[in-house]
Scaffold this active site. Sequence first.
Site, mmCIF file in Angstrom:
data_model
loop_
_atom_site.group_PDB
_atom_site.id
_atom_site.type_symbol
_atom_site.label_atom_id
_atom_site.label_comp_id
_atom_site.label_asym_id
_atom_site.label_seq_id
_atom_site.Cartn_x
_atom_site.Cartn_y
_atom_site.Cartn_z
ATOM 1 N N HIS A 1 -24.957 6.976 21.893
ATOM 2 C CA HIS A 1 -26.133 7.017 21.034
ATOM 3 C C HIS A 1 -26.055 5.986 19.920
ATOM 4 O O HIS A 1 -26.834 6.042 18.975
ATOM 5 C CB HIS A 1 -26.301 8.428 20.458
ATOM 6 C CG HIS A 1 -26.479 9.455 21.538
ATOM 7 N ND1 HIS A 1 -27.706 9.754 22.076
ATOM 8 C CD2 HIS A 1 -25.571 10.198 22.216
ATOM 9 C CE1 HIS A 1 -27.549 10.672 23.030
ATOM 10 N NE2 HIS A 1 -26.260 10.949 23.133
ATOM 11 N N GLU B 1 0.835 -1.206 0.000
ATOM 12 C CA GLU B 1 0.000 0.000 0.000
ATOM 13 C C GLU B 1 0.873 1.261 0.000
ATOM 14 O O GLU B 1 0.676 2.189 -0.779
ATOM 15 C CB GLU B 1 -0.910 0.039 1.243
ATOM 16 C CG GLU B 1 -1.952 -1.066 1.314
ATOM 17 C CD GLU B 1 -1.448 -2.318 1.996
ATOM 18 O OE1 GLU B 1 -0.221 -2.576 1.971
ATOM 19 O OE2 GLU B 1 -2.267 -3.045 2.567
ATOM 20 N N GLU C 1 -2.638 -6.922 17.362
ATOM 21 C CA GLU C 1 -1.532 -7.452 16.549
ATOM 22 C C GLU C 1 -0.455 -8.035 17.475
ATOM 23 O O GLU C 1 0.228 -8.982 17.127
ATOM 24 C CB GLU C 1 -0.934 -6.358 15.645
ATOM 25 C CG GLU C 1 -0.114 -6.935 14.509
ATOM 26 C CD GLU C 1 0.341 -5.901 13.482
ATOM 27 O OE1 GLU C 1 1.233 -5.096 13.806
ATOM 28 O OE2 GLU C 1 -0.173 -5.907 12.348
ATOM 29 N N LYS D 1 -1.269 -11.197 2.539
ATOM 30 C CA LYS D 1 -0.427 -10.403 1.629
ATOM 31 C C LYS D 1 0.014 -11.276 0.448
ATOM 32 O O LYS D 1 -0.012 -10.831 -0.700
ATOM 33 C CB LYS D 1 0.829 -9.908 2.361
ATOM 34 C CG LYS D 1 0.560 -8.845 3.414
ATOM 35 C CD LYS D 1 1.888 -8.376 4.006
ATOM 36 C CE LYS D 1 1.678 -7.501 5.218
ATOM 37 N NZ LYS D 1 2.913 -7.176 5.928
ATOM 38 N N GLY E 1 6.809 -2.108 14.601
ATOM 39 C CA GLY E 1 5.990 -1.110 13.912
ATOM 40 C C GLY E 1 4.975 -0.448 14.827
ATOM 41 O O GLY E 1 4.854 0.776 14.878
ATOM 42 N N ARG E 2 4.253 -1.243 15.601
ATOM 43 C CA ARG E 2 3.181 -0.685 16.444
ATOM 44 C C ARG E 2 3.718 0.002 17.699
ATOM 45 O O ARG E 2 2.950 0.545 18.482
ATOM 46 C CB ARG E 2 2.162 -1.777 16.784
ATOM 47 C CG ARG E 2 2.757 -3.048 17.356
ATOM 48 C CD ARG E 2 1.758 -4.198 17.309
ATOM 49 N NE ARG E 2 2.328 -5.476 17.711
ATOM 50 C CZ ARG E 2 2.959 -6.300 16.895
ATOM 51 N NH1 ARG E 2 3.143 -5.991 15.631
ATOM 52 N NH2 ARG E 2 3.444 -7.450 17.333
HETATM 53 O O1 F6P Z 1 1.148 -5.938 7.912
HETATM 54 C C1 F6P Z 1 1.326 -5.555 9.233
HETATM 55 C C2 F6P Z 1 2.488 -4.631 9.381
HETATM 56 O O2 F6P Z 1 3.681 -5.318 9.185
HETATM 57 C C3 F6P Z 1 2.474 -3.934 10.723
HETATM 58 O O3 F6P Z 1 3.031 -4.699 11.728
HETATM 59 C C4 F6P Z 1 3.221 -2.691 10.426
HETATM 60 O O4 F6P Z 1 3.005 -1.710 11.390
HETATM 61 C C5 F6P Z 1 2.629 -2.337 9.078
HETATM 62 O O5 F6P Z 1 2.448 -3.575 8.441
HETATM 63 C C6 F6P Z 1 3.478 -1.454 8.216
HETATM 64 O O6 F6P Z 1 4.736 -1.991 7.986
HETATM 65 P P1 F6P Z 1 5.919 -1.153 7.384
HETATM 66 O O7 F6P Z 1 6.234 -0.048 8.312
HETATM 67 O O8 F6P Z 1 7.057 -2.120 7.238
HETATM 68 O O9 F6P Z 1 5.473 -0.618 6.047
#
Ligand code: F6P
Length: 520
Positions: A380, A209, A349, A490, A263-264
């Site tokens: 509501h 994406e 996650e 994916k 990432g998170r």
């Molecule tokens: O698909 C999940 C994931 O790997 C998450 O853990 C991560 O935060 C997100 O995609 C984005 O990943 P990246 O920063 O590698 O683009």
Amino acid sequence: MKAFETISWKNLKKHFESIRNKNILSYFKDDNRLNDFAFEFANIYFDFSKHRWDKKMLRLFSDFARDMKTRQAIEDMFSGKIINLTEKRAVLHTALRQQNDEAVFVSGRNVIQDIRKSEAQIKNFTGKVISGEWKGISGKRITDVVNIGIGGSDLGPKMVVKALTNYRNHLKMHFLSNIDPFKLDALINKINLETTLFVIVSKSFSTQETLTNAKKIQEIYLDKFGKTAIAKHFVTVSTQIEKARKFGINPDNIFPMWDWVGGRYSLWSPAGISIPLAIGYEKYQLLKAGAYAMDNHFRNEKFEKNLPAIAAFLTLLYNNLYGYETEAYIPYADKLQFLPDFLQQLIMESNGKSVDLSGQAVNWQTGNIVWGNTGTNAQHSFFQLLHQGTKIIPVNFIAERQNKNTRFKENHKILLANMIAQSEALMIGDRNEITYKNFEGNRPSTTILLDEITPESLGSLLAYYEHKTFTEAWLWQINAFDQFGVELGKRLANRILEDFEQSTHHHDSSTQTLIRKISK
Ligand code: F6P
């Protein structure tokens, strides 16, 4: 170590049987409830009293945590041990907000030195963009910033930027995450390309994406302004320097991050670069300082008074003993609108796992379902189910005590009155002989009251949730830091994309028909 076979868990379960039918309200008669279950932490008030447990239960959970060697697990994380066993990585989002220079080593390398270097780079860059020294292709200063990223490379920064609206500077911030062209079209129509900066955030630099959106925008620039525009309008954050370079990013515009930050958990790292762009570097540092204060609390406080640990105990109480599968997060603050989304990724996650740390299938419930929306809107829409439905859903209320930045003080009071009323109503219920008017009550909730949403208090709150997630994972004996569950979809999406062009892979008839309908 099988958590649920320990003596301490068995003791805890035995006591649970003796209290499971008690009404929360009865606890308020028996003891001085708030002494044991309400806490002040740096201008944040945590109220864990409206829950279906007693003091002994909290003590038994603390014994259980000790039995499970949780203290050692916490130290292992903070000190850079390889605790993400499947990916063989350390987990050091805590090092990113460490306020002193005490060394933290990963495979013999002091990461604090790397962090300080990166902080200087971020400070310098964000300062230039904010001051207007950084110019776009036609010599004009930057007015808009677009963060292109998804998951952890979007949710944390987007949530913080909104939460700290009152601290924002003149830069207009946009977040492009989804691949749905609706968003991209709308964005391109809205911004002035000559004064917009794109920050491509991808730890892996392989997320479909993010890279597709970035490529499309880059093509527009190449087409309109030529190659020299790229260095002025695109910067990136990634662990994959070479891939970023090949993508066409100027090496000076690449902010490295590290594989020891998930990432998170990455809003504290260069992946959170949109935050210092939006609020300035100094205030971003205050966010980190707030998180650091919570880190120290988590690391040092005994479990009976340890806020993230207590929150984790409550999740185990409901998830593994009462059998409630979900928990709702309801911020009574529009500024925290994206907090539930952020927490969904952080918690689900991290803890949506069904094998333990030794790779064996678990035979206990792990990560529960996290959802929510802002109050009072939620009242509501779905609060009916919370009050009278057959499912019991522990609720987390979050609000700020004062809103200094509004003229409409009365609105803020009404907002808070509603929040308090909801937690009271869930607990006390309302007996009525007419069955459909009857409220059973005895429904649990936590209330967190920030004196005000500031960078510091927000930092503490977010670290609280991170450590809650970690503690749960440890007690369930699962790895909170990998996410293999996202990979299959994916892979299949790439195959399906090929099949849109030419059908080569075998699918079931349902999938096949959907592919045919789209490719024709
Ligand atoms: O698909 C999940 C994931 O790997 C998450 O853990 C991560 O935060 C997100 O995609 C984005 O990943 P990246 O920063 O590698 O683009």
